[in-house]
Design an enzyme around this catalytic site. Structure first.
Site, PDB file in Angstrom:
ATOM      1  N   SER A 199       0.847  -1.187   0.000  1.00 54.28           N
ATOM      2  CA  SER A 199       0.000   0.000   0.000  1.00 54.28           C
ATOM      3  C   SER A 199       0.883   1.236   0.000  1.00 54.28           C
ATOM      4  O   SER A 199       1.911   1.284   0.679  1.00 54.28           O
ATOM      5  CB  SER A 199      -0.887  -0.012   1.247  1.00 54.28           C
ATOM      6  N   HIS A 201       0.091   4.443   0.979  1.00 56.10           N
ATOM      7  CA  HIS A 201      -0.051   5.493   2.001  1.00 56.10           C
ATOM      8  C   HIS A 201       0.684   5.179   3.301  1.00 56.10           C
ATOM      9  O   HIS A 201       0.764   6.026   4.189  1.00 56.10           O
ATOM     10  CB  HIS A 201      -1.520   5.833   2.260  1.00 56.10           C
ATOM     11  N   CYS A 325     -10.194   0.259  14.483  1.00 54.77           N
ATOM     12  CA  CYS A 325     -11.630   0.176  14.748  1.00 54.77           C
ATOM     13  C   CYS A 325     -11.947   0.034  16.228  1.00 54.77           C
ATOM     14  O   CYS A 325     -13.093   0.167  16.638  1.00 54.77           O
ATOM     15  CB  CYS A 325     -12.257  -0.973  13.998  1.00 54.77           C
TER      16      CYS A 325
HETATM   17  C1  LIG Z   1      -2.951  -0.455   6.345  1.00 53.83           C
HETATM   18  C2  LIG Z   1      -2.890  -1.930   6.197  1.00 53.83           C
HETATM   19  C3  LIG Z   1      -3.686  -2.607   5.269  1.00 53.83           C
HETATM   20  C4  LIG Z   1      -4.725  -1.907   4.439  1.00 53.83           C
HETATM   21  O1  LIG Z   1      -4.159  -1.127   3.434  1.00 53.83           O
HETATM   22  P1  LIG Z   1      -5.057   0.041   2.778  1.00 53.83           P
HETATM   23  O2  LIG Z   1      -4.220   0.554   1.657  1.00 53.83           O
HETATM   24  O3  LIG Z   1      -5.299   1.052   3.854  1.00 53.83           O
HETATM   25  O4  LIG Z   1      -6.320  -0.605   2.300  1.00 53.83           O
HETATM   26  C5  LIG Z   1      -3.543  -3.975   5.166  1.00 53.83           C
HETATM   27  N1  LIG Z   1      -2.660  -4.652   5.918  1.00 53.83           N
HETATM   28  C6  LIG Z   1      -1.869  -4.038   6.808  1.00 53.83           C
HETATM   29  C7  LIG Z   1      -0.899  -4.831   7.594  1.00 53.83           C
HETATM   30  C8  LIG Z   1      -1.964  -2.665   6.985  1.00 53.83           C
HETATM   31  O5  LIG Z   1      -1.193  -2.060   7.902  1.00 53.83           O
END
Ligand SMILES: *Cc1c(COP(=O)(O)O)cnc(C)c1O
Length: 396
Positions: A199, A201, A325
Protein backbone atom coordinates in the site's frame (compact mmCIF):
# COMPACT_ATOMS: atom_id res chain seq x y z
CA UNK A 1 0.01 24.15 18.08
CA UNK A 2 1.12 21.67 15.45
CA UNK A 3 0.09 18.14 16.40
CA UNK A 4 2.81 15.63 17.20
CA UNK A 5 2.14 12.67 14.98
CA UNK A 6 3.19 9.26 16.32
CA UNK A 7 0.90 7.08 14.24
CA UNK A 8 2.93 6.39 11.09
CA UNK A 9 1.64 2.82 10.96
CA UNK A 10 -1.89 4.14 10.45
CA UNK A 11 -0.85 6.36 7.56
CA UNK A 12 1.89 8.78 6.53
CA UNK A 13 1.91 12.25 5.00
CA UNK A 14 2.63 12.42 1.27
CA UNK A 15 6.21 13.62 0.72
CA UNK A 16 6.65 16.80 -1.28
CA UNK A 17 8.59 15.04 -4.07
CA UNK A 18 5.75 12.53 -4.34
CA UNK A 19 3.13 15.25 -4.63
CA UNK A 20 5.26 17.14 -7.18
CA UNK A 21 5.49 14.00 -9.31
CA UNK A 22 1.71 13.50 -9.17
CA UNK A 23 0.48 17.03 -9.95
CA UNK A 24 0.94 17.10 -13.76
CA UNK A 25 -1.09 13.90 -14.09
CA UNK A 26 -4.20 15.61 -12.70
CA UNK A 27 -4.17 18.33 -15.34
CA UNK A 28 -2.16 18.51 -18.57
CA UNK A 29 -1.11 14.83 -18.51
CA UNK A 30 -4.58 13.49 -17.80
CA UNK A 31 -4.89 11.04 -20.72
CA UNK A 32 -6.46 7.63 -20.32
CA UNK A 33 -3.59 5.12 -20.38
CA UNK A 34 -5.62 2.91 -22.73
CA UNK A 35 -6.11 5.65 -25.33
CA UNK A 36 -4.26 5.47 -28.63
CA UNK A 37 -2.86 8.99 -28.85
CA UNK A 38 -0.02 11.01 -27.37
CA UNK A 39 -1.29 11.93 -23.89
CA UNK A 40 -2.68 8.39 -23.50
CA UNK A 41 0.73 6.91 -24.33
CA UNK A 42 2.37 9.33 -21.89
CA UNK A 43 0.07 8.10 -19.11
CA UNK A 44 0.85 4.50 -20.01
CA UNK A 45 4.58 5.28 -19.84
CA UNK A 46 4.15 6.91 -16.43
CA UNK A 47 2.39 3.79 -15.14
CA UNK A 48 5.12 1.53 -16.46
CA UNK A 49 7.79 3.68 -14.81
CA UNK A 50 5.92 3.44 -11.50
CA UNK A 51 5.58 -0.32 -11.95
CA UNK A 52 9.34 -0.67 -12.27
CA UNK A 53 9.89 1.62 -9.26
CA UNK A 54 7.64 -0.56 -7.08
CA UNK A 55 9.16 -3.76 -8.49
CA UNK A 56 12.68 -2.53 -7.71
CA UNK A 57 11.80 -1.96 -4.05
CA UNK A 58 10.97 -5.66 -3.54
CA UNK A 59 13.27 -7.37 -6.04
CA UNK A 60 10.44 -8.31 -8.42
CA UNK A 61 10.10 -8.08 -12.17
CA UNK A 62 7.97 -5.23 -13.48
CA UNK A 63 5.33 -7.54 -14.91
CA UNK A 64 4.83 -9.14 -11.49
CA UNK A 65 3.33 -5.91 -10.07
CA UNK A 66 -0.43 -5.33 -10.37
CA UNK A 67 -1.83 -2.03 -9.12
CA UNK A 68 -4.91 -2.15 -6.89
CA UNK A 69 -6.95 0.35 -4.88
CA UNK A 70 -4.82 -0.33 -1.80
CA UNK A 71 -3.61 -2.95 0.63
CA UNK A 72 -7.15 -4.08 1.39
CA UNK A 73 -7.95 -4.91 -2.23
CA UNK A 74 -4.59 -6.64 -2.63
CA UNK A 75 -5.31 -8.86 0.40
CA UNK A 76 -8.84 -9.59 -0.86
CA UNK A 77 -7.64 -10.42 -4.34
CA UNK A 78 -4.77 -12.66 -3.20
CA UNK A 79 -6.88 -14.75 -0.85
CA UNK A 80 -10.17 -14.89 -2.77
CA UNK A 81 -8.44 -15.25 -6.14
CA UNK A 82 -6.17 -18.04 -4.90
CA UNK A 83 -8.94 -19.89 -3.08
CA UNK A 84 -11.40 -19.84 -5.99
CA UNK A 85 -8.77 -20.82 -8.53
CA UNK A 86 -7.76 -23.86 -6.46
CA UNK A 87 -11.08 -25.04 -5.11
CA UNK A 88 -10.81 -28.26 -7.11
CA UNK A 89 -7.54 -29.08 -5.35
CA UNK A 90 -8.71 -28.40 -1.81
CA UNK A 91 -10.59 -26.07 0.50
CA UNK A 92 -8.17 -25.40 3.36
CA UNK A 93 -6.42 -22.10 4.10
CA UNK A 94 -3.85 -21.45 6.83
CA UNK A 95 -3.40 -17.99 8.28
CA UNK A 96 -2.78 -16.42 11.70
CA UNK A 97 -4.86 -14.75 14.37
CA UNK A 98 -2.81 -11.54 14.13
CA UNK A 99 -3.48 -10.64 10.49
CA UNK A 100 -4.97 -7.30 9.50
CA UNK A 101 -8.77 -7.29 9.23
CA UNK A 102 -8.42 -6.98 5.44
CA UNK A 103 -7.13 -10.54 5.56
CA UNK A 104 -9.12 -11.96 8.48
CA UNK A 105 -12.50 -10.70 7.30
CA UNK A 106 -11.76 -11.99 3.79
CA UNK A 107 -11.09 -15.44 5.26
CA UNK A 108 -14.35 -15.21 7.21
CA UNK A 109 -16.18 -14.44 3.96
CA UNK A 110 -14.55 -17.46 2.30
CA UNK A 111 -15.70 -19.71 5.15
CA UNK A 112 -19.24 -18.92 3.99
CA UNK A 113 -18.30 -20.25 0.54
CA UNK A 114 -17.25 -23.57 2.10
CA UNK A 115 -13.54 -22.94 2.65
CA UNK A 116 -12.05 -24.08 5.95
CA UNK A 117 -9.59 -21.72 7.61
CA UNK A 118 -7.02 -22.46 10.34
CA UNK A 119 -6.12 -19.34 12.33
CA UNK A 120 -2.77 -19.99 13.99
CA UNK A 121 -1.81 -18.64 17.41
CA UNK A 122 1.35 -16.66 17.96
CA UNK A 123 3.81 -16.98 20.85
CA UNK A 124 3.82 -14.45 23.68
CA UNK A 125 6.28 -12.35 21.68
CA UNK A 126 3.79 -12.08 18.83
CA UNK A 127 5.64 -14.38 16.44
CA UNK A 128 4.27 -17.26 14.38
CA UNK A 129 6.03 -20.61 14.77
CA UNK A 130 6.87 -22.14 11.34
CA UNK A 131 6.53 -25.62 12.87
CA UNK A 132 2.89 -24.84 13.62
CA UNK A 133 2.37 -23.80 10.02
CA UNK A 134 3.85 -27.12 8.91
CA UNK A 135 1.68 -29.09 11.35
CA UNK A 136 -1.47 -27.37 10.15
CA UNK A 137 -0.98 -28.48 6.53
CA UNK A 138 -3.43 -31.11 5.28
CA UNK A 139 -3.92 -32.65 1.84
CA UNK A 140 -6.65 -30.02 1.37
CA UNK A 141 -4.40 -26.99 2.01
CA UNK A 142 -4.28 -24.63 -0.97
CA UNK A 143 -3.04 -21.36 0.53
CA UNK A 144 -0.91 -20.08 3.40
CA UNK A 145 -1.10 -16.38 4.26
CA UNK A 146 1.15 -14.89 6.95
CA UNK A 147 1.89 -11.18 7.24
CA UNK A 148 5.45 -9.89 6.84
CA UNK A 149 5.18 -7.49 9.78
CA UNK A 150 2.31 -6.89 12.16
CA UNK A 151 0.68 -3.48 12.18
CA UNK A 152 -0.04 -3.29 15.93
CA UNK A 153 3.07 -4.68 17.58
CA UNK A 154 5.46 -4.48 14.62
CA UNK A 155 6.72 -8.05 14.93
CA UNK A 156 8.53 -9.45 11.90
CA UNK A 157 7.43 -12.95 11.00
CA UNK A 158 9.71 -15.79 9.81
CA UNK A 159 8.56 -15.36 6.22
CA UNK A 160 11.45 -17.11 4.46
CA UNK A 161 11.04 -20.21 6.65
CA UNK A 162 7.31 -20.33 6.04
CA UNK A 163 7.90 -19.71 2.34
CA UNK A 164 10.20 -22.74 2.20
CA UNK A 165 7.58 -24.90 3.92
CA UNK A 166 4.90 -23.74 1.49
CA UNK A 167 7.14 -24.50 -1.47
CA UNK A 168 8.07 -27.99 -0.21
CA UNK A 169 4.38 -28.78 0.01
CA UNK A 170 3.37 -27.15 -3.26
CA UNK A 171 1.11 -24.64 -1.54
CA UNK A 172 0.67 -21.02 -2.58
CA UNK A 173 2.11 -18.52 -0.12
CA UNK A 174 0.80 -14.98 0.30
CA UNK A 175 2.14 -12.34 2.66
CA UNK A 176 0.62 -9.00 3.63
CA UNK A 177 3.68 -6.79 3.21
CA UNK A 178 1.95 -3.46 3.80
CA UNK A 179 3.78 -2.60 7.04
CA UNK A 180 7.10 -4.12 6.02
CA UNK A 181 7.35 -2.22 2.73
CA UNK A 182 9.83 0.61 3.03
CA UNK A 183 10.75 -0.46 6.57
CA UNK A 184 12.45 -3.78 5.90
CA UNK A 185 14.77 -4.83 3.09
CA UNK A 186 12.38 -7.07 1.16
CA UNK A 187 13.41 -9.46 -1.57
CA UNK A 188 10.43 -11.47 -2.76
CA UNK A 189 12.63 -14.22 -4.17
CA UNK A 190 14.56 -14.97 -0.98
CA UNK A 191 11.36 -14.48 1.04
CA UNK A 192 9.77 -17.22 -1.06
CA UNK A 193 6.42 -15.46 -1.40
CA UNK A 194 4.15 -16.12 -4.36
CA UNK A 195 2.05 -13.03 -3.66
CA UNK A 196 2.58 -9.95 -1.53
CA UNK A 197 0.25 -7.03 -0.72
CA UNK A 198 1.47 -3.44 -0.63
CA UNK A 199 0.00 0.00 0.00
CA UNK A 200 1.31 3.46 -0.89
CA UNK A 201 -0.05 5.49 2.00
CA UNK A 202 2.10 3.67 4.57
CA UNK A 203 5.28 4.72 2.71
CA UNK A 204 4.66 8.49 2.24
CA UNK A 205 2.56 7.98 -0.88
CA UNK A 206 -1.12 8.76 -1.50
CA UNK A 207 -4.11 6.86 -0.11
CA UNK A 208 -6.25 4.64 -2.31
CA UNK A 209 -3.45 2.98 -4.25
CA UNK A 210 -1.59 -0.25 -3.62
CA UNK A 211 -0.36 -3.29 -5.45
CA UNK A 212 -0.28 -7.04 -5.39
CA UNK A 213 2.93 -8.78 -6.34
CA UNK A 214 2.07 -12.00 -8.15
CA UNK A 215 5.06 -14.16 -9.00
CA UNK A 216 5.23 -14.89 -12.72
CA UNK A 217 3.52 -18.15 -13.59
CA UNK A 218 1.14 -17.96 -10.60
CA UNK A 219 -2.47 -17.97 -11.78
CA UNK A 220 -5.27 -16.74 -9.53
CA UNK A 221 -8.80 -15.72 -10.40
CA UNK A 222 -9.68 -12.09 -10.96
CA UNK A 223 -12.07 -10.41 -8.54
CA UNK A 224 -12.78 -7.26 -10.60
CA UNK A 225 -14.31 -7.63 -14.04
CA UNK A 226 -14.42 -5.09 -16.85
CA UNK A 227 -11.73 -3.72 -19.13
CA UNK A 228 -8.40 -5.32 -19.89
CA UNK A 229 -6.21 -3.15 -17.67
CA UNK A 230 -3.26 -4.51 -15.71
CA UNK A 231 -2.54 -7.24 -18.23
CA UNK A 232 -6.21 -8.30 -18.12
CA UNK A 233 -6.02 -9.12 -14.42
CA UNK A 234 -7.42 -6.05 -12.67
CA UNK A 235 -10.14 -4.16 -14.50
CA UNK A 236 -10.83 -0.45 -14.17
CA UNK A 237 -9.21 2.72 -15.48
CA UNK A 238 -5.92 3.03 -13.64
CA UNK A 239 -5.55 5.46 -10.73
CA UNK A 240 -2.96 7.34 -12.74
CA UNK A 241 -2.00 10.01 -10.19
CA UNK A 242 -2.01 7.45 -7.39
CA UNK A 243 0.19 5.06 -9.34
CA UNK A 244 2.66 7.83 -10.19
CA UNK A 245 2.76 8.82 -6.51
CA UNK A 246 3.21 5.23 -5.37
CA UNK A 247 6.09 4.79 -7.83
CA UNK A 248 7.84 7.94 -6.58
CA UNK A 249 7.30 6.95 -2.94
CA UNK A 250 8.73 3.49 -3.67
CA UNK A 251 11.75 5.01 -5.40
CA UNK A 252 12.43 7.31 -2.41
CA UNK A 253 11.92 4.46 0.04
CA UNK A 254 14.44 2.30 -1.81
CA UNK A 255 17.00 5.08 -2.07
CA UNK A 256 16.81 5.98 1.64
CA UNK A 257 16.03 2.56 3.10
CA UNK A 258 19.07 2.05 5.31
CA UNK A 259 19.16 5.65 6.56
CA UNK A 260 15.42 5.57 7.20
CA UNK A 261 15.64 2.33 9.18
CA UNK A 262 18.52 3.60 11.31
CA UNK A 263 17.00 7.03 11.94
CA UNK A 264 13.61 5.68 12.89
CA UNK A 265 15.00 2.85 15.02
CA UNK A 266 17.28 5.22 16.93
CA UNK A 267 14.34 7.54 17.63
CA UNK A 268 12.13 4.65 18.73
CA UNK A 269 14.86 3.33 21.06
CA UNK A 270 15.47 6.81 22.49
CA UNK A 271 11.75 7.17 23.13
CA UNK A 272 11.61 3.81 24.93
CA UNK A 273 14.68 4.64 27.06
CA UNK A 274 13.17 7.95 28.12
CA UNK A 275 9.84 6.37 29.01
CA UNK A 276 11.52 3.52 30.90
CA UNK A 277 13.63 5.92 32.94
CA UNK A 278 10.71 8.17 33.87
CA UNK A 279 7.62 5.95 34.15
CA UNK A 280 7.34 2.83 36.32
CA UNK A 281 5.44 -0.29 35.49
CA UNK A 282 5.53 -0.22 31.75
CA UNK A 283 6.40 -3.08 29.42
CA UNK A 284 6.80 -3.66 25.72
CA UNK A 285 4.36 -5.82 23.74
CA UNK A 286 6.04 -8.03 21.17
CA UNK A 287 9.63 -8.96 20.38
CA UNK A 288 11.87 -5.88 20.52
CA UNK A 289 14.48 -7.23 18.09
CA UNK A 290 12.39 -8.87 15.38
CA UNK A 291 10.38 -5.72 14.93
CA UNK A 292 9.65 -2.83 12.60
CA UNK A 293 12.11 -0.01 13.33
CA UNK A 294 9.47 2.63 14.13
CA UNK A 295 7.04 0.60 16.22
CA UNK A 296 6.62 0.77 19.98
CA UNK A 297 3.64 -0.90 21.63
CA UNK A 298 3.58 -0.38 25.38
CA UNK A 299 1.55 -1.53 28.34
CA UNK A 300 1.02 1.25 30.87
CA UNK A 301 -0.08 -0.90 33.78
CA UNK A 302 -3.13 0.28 35.78
CA UNK A 303 -3.92 2.88 33.11
CA UNK A 304 -6.88 2.75 30.78
CA UNK A 305 -5.44 3.06 27.27
CA UNK A 306 -8.42 4.90 25.77
CA UNK A 307 -8.25 7.51 28.54
CA UNK A 308 -4.53 7.94 27.94
CA UNK A 309 -5.16 8.31 24.22
CA UNK A 310 -7.79 11.01 24.76
CA UNK A 311 -5.56 12.95 27.17
CA UNK A 312 -2.74 12.79 24.63
CA UNK A 313 -5.12 14.02 21.93
CA UNK A 314 -6.04 17.04 24.07
CA UNK A 315 -2.32 17.89 24.03
CA UNK A 316 -2.14 17.43 20.26
CA UNK A 317 -0.39 14.07 20.36
CA UNK A 318 -1.56 11.36 17.95
CA UNK A 319 -1.08 7.75 19.04
CA UNK A 320 -3.23 4.67 18.72
CA UNK A 321 -4.59 1.69 20.58
CA UNK A 322 -3.29 -0.28 17.63
CA UNK A 323 -6.39 -1.31 15.78
CA UNK A 324 -8.16 1.52 14.01
CA UNK A 325 -11.63 0.18 14.75
CA UNK A 326 -11.25 -0.55 18.44
CA UNK A 327 -12.03 3.01 19.48
CA UNK A 328 -15.50 2.82 17.96
CA UNK A 329 -16.37 -0.68 19.10
CA UNK A 330 -14.35 -0.95 22.35
CA UNK A 331 -13.48 -4.47 21.24
CA UNK A 332 -10.09 -5.54 22.57
CA UNK A 333 -7.18 -5.86 20.13
CA UNK A 334 -7.31 -9.27 18.46
CA UNK A 335 -3.53 -9.17 18.11
CA UNK A 336 -2.76 -8.61 21.79
CA UNK A 337 -5.41 -11.16 22.73
CA UNK A 338 -3.83 -13.74 20.38
CA UNK A 339 -0.52 -13.23 22.24
CA UNK A 340 -2.28 -14.35 25.38
CA UNK A 341 -2.21 -10.95 27.05
CA UNK A 342 -4.79 -10.68 29.85
CA UNK A 343 -7.63 -8.28 29.12
CA UNK A 344 -6.58 -5.59 31.62
CA UNK A 345 -3.17 -5.40 29.91
CA UNK A 346 -4.76 -5.28 26.47
CA UNK A 347 -6.80 -2.30 27.60
CA UNK A 348 -3.65 -0.68 29.04
CA UNK A 349 -1.74 -0.89 25.76
CA UNK A 350 -0.90 1.92 23.36
CA UNK A 351 0.92 1.99 20.03
CA UNK A 352 3.36 4.73 19.08
CA UNK A 353 4.91 4.65 15.62
CA UNK A 354 7.60 7.10 14.61
CA UNK A 355 8.54 8.05 11.05
CA UNK A 356 10.62 10.28 8.82
CA UNK A 357 9.24 13.57 10.18
CA UNK A 358 9.54 12.67 13.86
CA UNK A 359 12.10 14.65 15.87
CA UNK A 360 13.77 14.07 19.22
CA UNK A 361 12.16 17.29 20.46
CA UNK A 362 8.73 15.85 19.61
CA UNK A 363 9.52 12.74 21.61
CA UNK A 364 10.76 14.76 24.61
CA UNK A 365 7.46 16.65 24.64
CA UNK A 366 5.49 13.41 24.43
CA UNK A 367 7.48 11.83 27.26
CA UNK A 368 6.83 14.88 29.47
CA UNK A 369 3.11 14.64 28.71
CA UNK A 370 3.07 10.90 29.34
CA UNK A 371 4.73 11.34 32.73
CA UNK A 372 2.01 13.77 33.81
CA UNK A 373 -0.96 11.97 32.31
CA UNK A 374 0.04 8.49 33.44
CA UNK A 375 0.57 9.58 37.03
CA UNK A 376 -2.77 11.40 37.04
CA UNK A 377 -4.62 8.42 35.60
CA UNK A 378 -2.93 6.05 38.01
CA UNK A 379 -4.04 8.18 40.95
CA UNK A 380 -7.58 7.92 39.65
CA UNK A 381 -7.34 4.23 38.84
CA UNK A 382 -9.63 2.05 40.93
CA UNK A 383 -7.06 -0.73 40.69
CA UNK A 384 -4.00 -1.32 42.84
CA UNK A 385 -0.90 -3.06 41.59
CA UNK A 386 -2.52 -6.47 41.96
CA UNK A 387 -5.46 -5.28 39.89
CA UNK A 388 -7.74 -5.34 42.91
CA UNK A 389 -10.27 -2.61 43.45
CA UNK A 390 -9.13 0.00 45.91
CA UNK A 391 -12.44 0.90 47.52
CA UNK A 392 -11.19 4.12 49.12
CA UNK A 393 -10.22 5.55 45.75
CA UNK A 394 -13.47 4.52 44.13
CA UNK A 395 -15.37 6.54 46.71
CA UNK A 396 -13.21 9.63 46.39
C1 LIG B 1 -2.95 -0.45 6.34
C2 LIG B 1 -2.89 -1.93 6.20
C3 LIG B 1 -3.69 -2.61 5.27
C4 LIG B 1 -4.72 -1.91 4.44
O1 LIG B 1 -4.16 -1.13 3.43
P1 LIG B 1 -5.06 0.04 2.78
O2 LIG B 1 -4.22 0.55 1.66
O3 LIG B 1 -5.30 1.05 3.85
O4 LIG B 1 -6.32 -0.60 2.30
C5 LIG B 1 -3.54 -3.97 5.17
N1 LIG B 1 -2.66 -4.65 5.92
C6 LIG B 1 -1.87 -4.04 6.81
C7 LIG B 1 -0.90 -4.83 7.59
C8 LIG B 1 -1.96 -2.67 6.98
O5 LIG B 1 -1.19 -2.06 7.90
Amino acid sequence: MKPIYLDYSATTPVKQEVLDAMIPYFTEKFGNPSSLYGIGFASKDAIELARSQVAALIGAEDREIYFTSGGTEADNWAVIGAARSRKNKGNHIITTKIEHHALLHTCKALEKEGFVVTYLDVDDNGIVDPAQVKNAITDQTILISVMFANNEIGTLQPIAEIGAIAKENGILFHSDGVQALGNVDIDVRSAGVDMMSMSAHKIYGPKGIGALYIRKGVVIENILFGGGQENKRRAGTENLTGIVGFGKAAELAGKNLNDHIKQVRDLRNYFLEQIRSRIDDISVNGDLEKRLPGNLNLIFNYVEGEALLLHLDIRGICASTGSACSSASFSPSHVLSAMGLPLEKVYSSLRFTVGDFTTKEDLDLVVASLVEIVSKLRELSPFDKDHRMQSTQVLR
